[in-house]
Motif scaffolding. Sequence first.
Motif, short mmCIF file in Angstrom:
data_model
loop_
_atom_site.label_atom_id
_atom_site.label_comp_id
_atom_site.label_asym_id
_atom_site.label_seq_id
_atom_site.Cartn_x
_atom_site.Cartn_y
_atom_site.Cartn_z
N ALA A 1 0.83 -1.19 0.00
CA ALA A 1 0.00 0.00 0.00
C ALA A 1 0.87 1.25 0.00
O ALA A 1 2.00 1.24 0.47
CB ALA A 1 -0.91 0.02 1.22
N ALA B 1 0.08 -10.11 -1.49
CA ALA B 1 -0.91 -9.03 -1.43
C ALA B 1 -1.12 -8.41 -2.79
O ALA B 1 -2.27 -8.12 -3.20
CB ALA B 1 -0.44 -7.98 -0.42
N LYS B 2 -0.05 -8.20 -3.55
CA LYS B 2 -0.18 -7.64 -4.89
C LYS B 2 -0.96 -8.59 -5.80
O LYS B 2 -1.80 -8.16 -6.59
CB LYS B 2 1.21 -7.37 -5.47
N MET C 1 -4.63 -8.36 -5.06
CA MET C 1 -5.25 -7.16 -5.63
C MET C 1 -5.49 -7.32 -7.13
O MET C 1 -6.37 -6.68 -7.69
CB MET C 1 -4.38 -5.93 -5.34
N ARG C 2 -4.74 -8.23 -7.75
CA ARG C 2 -4.95 -8.52 -9.18
C ARG C 2 -5.97 -9.63 -9.39
O ARG C 2 -6.28 -9.98 -10.53
CB ARG C 2 -3.62 -8.89 -9.83
N LYS D 1 -10.23 -7.66 1.18
CA LYS D 1 -10.05 -6.23 1.44
C LYS D 1 -9.70 -5.98 2.90
O LYS D 1 -8.78 -5.20 3.22
CB LYS D 1 -11.31 -5.46 1.06
N LEU E 1 -6.03 -7.23 3.62
CA LEU E 1 -4.99 -6.36 3.07
C LEU E 1 -4.93 -5.02 3.79
O LEU E 1 -3.84 -4.49 4.04
CB LEU E 1 -5.22 -6.13 1.58
N SER F 1 -1.69 -3.85 6.18
CA SER F 1 -0.86 -2.80 5.60
C SER F 1 -0.48 -1.71 6.60
O SER F 1 0.42 -0.92 6.35
CB SER F 1 -1.59 -2.15 4.42
#
Length: 456
Positions: free
Chosen positions: A7, A132-133, A136-137, A259, A262, A266
Motif C-alpha cells: 500500500a 498481497a499484490k 489485488m490482481r 479487502k 490487506l 498494511s
Amino acid sequence: MQKNSPAEAHTARSEWFGDAAPSFVFRPIHYLGSKLRILEAIGQAVDRVDPSGGPVCDLFSGSATVSRYLSQHRRVLAVDVQEYGRVLAEAVLNGHPTWSAALVEKSLSDDDRGQAIRRAVEPLIRFENEAAKSAMRGDIEPLCQLLELGNLASLSANNFPISSQLSKAVHESQGRIDALALSGAETVCVRHFGGQYFSYAQAVELDAIADLARDHRNSVMLAAALSTASHLVNSIGKQFAQPIRPRDKFGVPKRHIVKKILLERSLSARSVFMGYLRQYERLAVNRHDHVAVRADFREILANPTFKPAVVYADPPYTRDHYSRFYHSLETIALGDDPLITNSNLGGGKLQSRGGYRAGRHQSPFCIKSEAPAAFSALFGGVAALNVPLVLSYSGYDPSTEARPRVMALDAVIDLARKHFAQVEVQQLMNLEHMKLNKTSLNKAANGTTEILLLCR
C-alpha cells in the motif's frame, strides 16, 4: 497512518485513534464483555454501597476500563490473574511514562536488534507483499497459503508449505533468525503471531517495541504495545481465539475478506504504537498511589495489598476462558517464549491452530463443576473483609440462543444471600457484548440484560 507496502505509505493525524483527552473513560484494548458503556452505572452503584469514597478493589480488572473510571475519585487496587491486565491497569492508573514519545521514536529508529530481525524476516515479508499484490490482481491463492501456513513456532520439517516459494521463504527466514542467536522472547511476535494474526512486517515492529518496553521496565510503553497488538490483529472480532480462515468448508477462497486482510495488514505497527503512546501520555492521573497486581482473586481477598472500602467484581460468566482470546497479549506482556498447546484434532498430536500458550489460565468461573465453589469463595472472601460488594453479572434468556451462563442468575443471588444480609438486584440496559467468531458459535448476547448485584 503510515502503512507497510504494497500500500502507498502515508501518515494520518493522531486523532484517528479516538479520544486522547484526559477523560477517565478509556479503552486500552478490544475486550469481550467490556463495561465501557455502563461505567457511570457501576460508579453510582459503588458510591451507593460505600458513600465514604474510600479505596476500591477491582477484583477482575481485565482491560482496566472500570479501574480507570473509578480512579477519578477513589484509590484503586486493580487485580487480575493475567499479566496483560496488570500492565494495562498500572499504565492507566499511575501513568507517568519515564520516556517521552520523541525519545521512544528515536530509540526505535536506532534499534540495531530490531533492524537485524527485520533483515532476517525479509524473505517472508517479500513473499507476503507479493501475495498481497497478487490478491489485488485477483489471484488470492498465495495469500491463502500464507494464512494457512500457521506460525513459525509450530512448523516442523514434515508440515512445511506446499508452495516452493513460500517454503523457500520459510527456510531462509528461519535460518536467519536462528543465526541471530537471540532469546526466543526477543522474536516471539514474529515466530508465534507473524503471518497468522499480523503481517510479518507488523510482527517485526511489535517485537522491537515490546523488547524496548521490557528492557526499560516501562509499563506505559508496554501497555501501548498491547493496545497496538489489539488494534492490529487481523481476526474476526479483534481477538486471538482463531486466525482468519481464508477458505470456506469446500476449500473455496473467501474473496469477500481480502479487502479486510490487506487493509489491516498494511498498517504500520510503529505508527499505531506512537499514536497510542501519545494517548497514554495525555491521560489524566489524579494520584500515583494506585496498585495493580497479578493475583488470583482468592489470594488477594485473603491478603489484600491494602484494605478496600468496597469491592467491584466482574468475573466471567460463560464457558469462554478469556485466556484463549488474549493469549497473545499475555505472551507480549510476560516477555516469554511459551510452548504451544496441542489441539484435540489428529489424536492430540497437532498444535492448536490458534497458537494458544501452554498452561494458560483456566478460570473456575467458566467451568460448570467449579463455578459454585468459585462464587462462594468470592462472596465469602469479600464478606470476611466486612466491606460491601458490587458484582456484575448478566441475565440469560434461553429463547434468544444467547451464550449460556455457567450459573443461572438466581443461583448466583442465592449464594450471595448466604454471605450478605442485603442483596439488591439492579437491572441495566440491554447490551450486546463483543461477538466472538461467527454467528453460529457466537450466540452473542442478544436479549441479555446487564445486572449489578449490590451486596451489603
